[in-house]
Scaffold this active site. Structure first.
Site, PDB file in Angstrom:
ATOM      1  N   VAL A  84       0.113  16.689  49.710  1.00  0.00           N
ATOM      2  CA  VAL A  84      -0.150  15.330  49.951  1.00  0.00           C
ATOM      3  C   VAL A  84       0.861  14.478  49.654  1.00  0.00           C
ATOM      4  O   VAL A  84       1.349  14.780  48.292  1.00  0.00           O
ATOM      5  CB  VAL A  84      -1.435  14.730  49.818  1.00  0.00           C
ATOM      6  CG1 VAL A  84      -1.668  13.453  50.737  1.00  0.00           C
ATOM      7  CG2 VAL A  84      -2.658  15.887  50.472  1.00  0.00           C
ATOM      8  N   CYS A  85       1.590  13.752  50.503  1.00  0.00           N
ATOM      9  CA  CYS A  85       2.619  12.566  49.757  1.00  0.00           C
ATOM     10  C   CYS A  85       3.556  13.433  49.236  1.00  0.00           C
ATOM     11  O   CYS A  85       4.092  14.440  49.878  1.00  0.00           O
ATOM     12  CB  CYS A  85       1.701  11.845  49.079  1.00  0.00           C
ATOM     13  SG  CYS A  85       2.546  10.099  48.567  1.00  0.00           S
ATOM     14  N   THR A  86       4.121  12.826  48.040  1.00  0.00           N
ATOM     15  CA  THR A  86       5.362  13.414  47.159  1.00  0.00           C
ATOM     16  C   THR A  86       4.913  14.820  46.805  1.00  0.00           C
ATOM     17  O   THR A  86       5.835  15.415  45.984  1.00  0.00           O
ATOM     18  CB  THR A  86       5.742  12.465  46.304  1.00  0.00           C
ATOM     19  OG1 THR A  86       4.733  12.160  45.418  1.00  0.00           O
ATOM     20  CG2 THR A  86       6.664  11.222  46.887  1.00  0.00           C
ATOM     21  N   ALA A  89       1.614  13.701  55.154  1.00  0.00           N
ATOM     22  CA  ALA A  89       2.394  12.666  54.807  1.00  0.00           C
ATOM     23  C   ALA A  89       1.931  11.750  53.609  1.00  0.00           C
ATOM     24  O   ALA A  89       1.228  12.219  52.868  1.00  0.00           O
ATOM     25  CB  ALA A  89       2.700  11.757  56.077  1.00  0.00           C
TER      26      ALA A  89
END
Lengths: 223, 223
Positions: B110-112, B162
């Site tokens: 998730v995310c970075t 994202a």
């Protein structure tokens, strides 16, 4: 303008209540939005400092401040979860909540956290929401249950949100009330809250009877 | 039927990686969905047992298992946050991730968190996603960035999501892949994931330049 006064506010104290068997997302959804507001400090409050475990016991979350500590938070968030039942007759927790509410800008709940607000007497005769499985419980505690996702009484400084994930939507609205619309929208963008659930089963009506039955079988709260 | 085999599976081991300055919702969104799957056990894994603090330091989360412990999780979730940068050259963490991936059913981020997957060599030449502010970083690490909310490569057992809140959408899809559609929909209903954000600012395109500028000013990750 009210908004410009709030934007320049340098300190925004947010208290999130924790207890054993809390539902993590009830607390973390609002936390993730509110922590990023300019000047915000978020403190997790409970009976004693240290770790509490979430509903199924899989995750430890830390309490950093106790109900005995002197605080005057601007915003209180009360999450739900199976452990919320224990707080309904917990005079220390309820007393803290009543005391905090005297000076909050917003006293709020997510999921069965609204049962705790009701038990503290803060929802008497007010419309309020909770998890779809618990609307009757809310009525028994003196509130007028509705199945809306976020219910706000700005004159009473009370905002309640429905089940688990609804705290994110509530927090974005609180962000707007606490700062301004552009800042609140920036919070939505920072958390990339552009929901694209793969199904349309987020409410009993949309989910239909087979999914409702499966949800009840699995159980919101595993005892 | 694949689904009926999975439903009867009695054990589903899910590992969520934690590290200092993790973004809480990246981890808790998927946790909240996946923990409720029949037979699921969720374990939070990191360098050492005990508390890590989230990005702004406001919340402590507990690590219960270390990278040295023998594990073979079915699902790995790697969240992001400012602390994810430190893991990009952390051979203990990256080695654990490569090892776990050999036998996972799904290795996810998730995310970075996807930058960590990329640093471990798991995204070489694959399309993948991350927070909208970090798509270029993902390209530098050998992946092919896309701004889709969830990107899946089922043949490679890799799924990336994202920014921040997108892990909830990803986890519902994982729930379907791990069990069956009705069970996954029940997870959506149990978490009452019927999103009703008060604004339409969840992507840079929808948010527009003023909100993007405010988001950058506030910063995704406060250093």
């Amino acid at each position: 303008m009210l908004e410009s006064v709030q934007v320049t506010k340098t300190s925004l104290q947010i208290a999130v209540v924790l207890f054993p068997r809390v539902t993590a997302l009830d607390a973390i959804g609002p936390y993730e939005i509110l922590q990023r507001l300019p000047g915000a400090t978020v403190t997790f409050v409970g009976h004693q400092r240290g770790e509490v475990r979430t509903d199924n016991g899989f995750l430890g979350l830390s309490i950093d401040q106790t109900f005995e500590d002197e605080v005057a938070p601007d915003v209180v968030v009360v999450p739900g979860g199976i452990g919320s039942r224990a707080l309904l007759e917990d005079e220390v927790a309820l007393g803290w909540l009543r005391g905090a509410h005297r000076t909050t800008r917003f006293t709020t709940s997510v999921c069965t956290g609204s049962l705790i607000l009701a038990a503290a007497g803060l929802l008497d005769g007010l419309t309020a929401t909770t998890h779809w499985e618990n609307l009757d419980d809310l009525a028994k505690l003196g509130a007028v249950p509705t199945s809306d996702r976020v219910v706000e009484h700005l004159d009473r400084r009370i905002v309640t949100a429905a089940g688990v994930s609804s705290g994110i939507d509530m927090a974005l609205r609180l962000a707007e009330l606490l700062t301004d619309r552009v800042t609140a929208q920036a919070m939505q963008l920072i958390t990339e809250y552009d929901p694209q659930p793969p199904f349309d089963a987020g409410s009993p009506a949309a989910a239909g009877p087979e999914v409702v039955a499966r949800a009840r079988e699995i159980g919101l709260l595993k005892d």
